[in-house]
Scaffold this motif. Sequence first.
Motif: not given
Ligand SMILES: Nc1ncnc2c1ncn2[C@@H]1O[C@H](COP(=O)(O)OP(=O)(O)OP(=O)(O)O)[C@@H](O)[C@H]1O
Length: 266
Positions: A13-14, A19, A52, A56, A176, A181, A184, A186, A216, A224
């Motif tokens: 969703g990101s 978001k 997204g 959420h 996104d 990493y 985060d 971001k 989220d 995840k």
């Molecule tokens: N160590 C990390 N590496 C990468 N991203 C990270 C990390 N820690 C936190 N994040 C954050 O996690 C976000 C992705 O998770 P998020 O649950 O928001 O997205 P998504 O699962 O794609 O969305 P949705 O849940 O709507 O499907 C990124 O935008 C980033 O800011």
Amino acid sequence: MSETKPVILKIGGSVITDKNGDLVAKTEVINRLAEEVAKANVKNLIVVHGGGSFGHPTAQKHGIKEGFKHDGQKLGFAETHHVMTVLNGLVMDAFVWHEIPAVSVTPSSCVVTENGRIKQFEDAALRMLLKLGFTPVLYGDVTLDEKLGFTVLSGDQIVAYLTAKFNACRIVIGVDTDGLYDGDPKTNKNAKLYAHLTLSELKAIQGKLGKPAAVDVTGGMFGKVNELLPAVEKGIPVSIVNGAKANRVYRALAGEKVEGTLIEKG
Ligand SMILES: Nc1ncnc2c1ncn2[C@@H]1O[C@H](COP(=O)(O)OP(=O)(O)OP(=O)(O)O)[C@@H](O)[C@H]1O
Ligand SMILES: [Mg+2]
């Protein structure tokens, strides 16, 4: 009829929404991803997309994840499901117009959870769709829950469940960021991308995966990775790529070398 093991693609969703906004779909990104999925032409593909800025915030506003506490939430449950069908409609529109034989499978109609975990999944139709070579598309949704009354079911848990149930051979996750990493990216400009992680390395860094800055309700990157661990334990490779950048999802689906994080058992 096809017997190949399925590949599972989660489109975050990101990636397909903003978001930080409220109900903001990125239609050009959705269209580009549909083009990439069509071009990759993977046999036995299952697609799952996230909520997204549709699912959420709506779920959070009405406390849906925490379960049924008062009648006032019922409209919130209905609204959360409805906005997800709207986002799913945009994805389906793009997929079908790109000539992908995609068929939407509504999680809230075929799943019952217990304390937030999938307990029953009526998958006869999904099984037949796969057998006939369709591309089933599922999404994070609300569900009825035997203990909580109702709750939220993440697209990430659906990915994990389908991986085990349908014996998937690999998982591609579009987010996104350029992958996983050591913080985060971001909020931490110095965060370093992991190109490759083994199961034990992944377990060791899980604590560094922050909760997302944006809403989220299913735990962001931490949630995840938690869902994906059993799949990696079973030896199924997981590729996390930036779906917001052109051709990353295509290359991952096509099995080409791509920037991102590849997680393998060891
Ligand atoms: N160590 C990390 N590496 C990468 N991203 C990270 C990390 N820690 C936190 N994040 C954050 O996690 C976000 C992705 O998770 P998020 O649950 O928001 O997205 P998504 O699962 O794609 O969305 P949705 O849940 O709507 O499907 C990124 O935008 C980033 O800011
Ligand atoms: Mg998420």
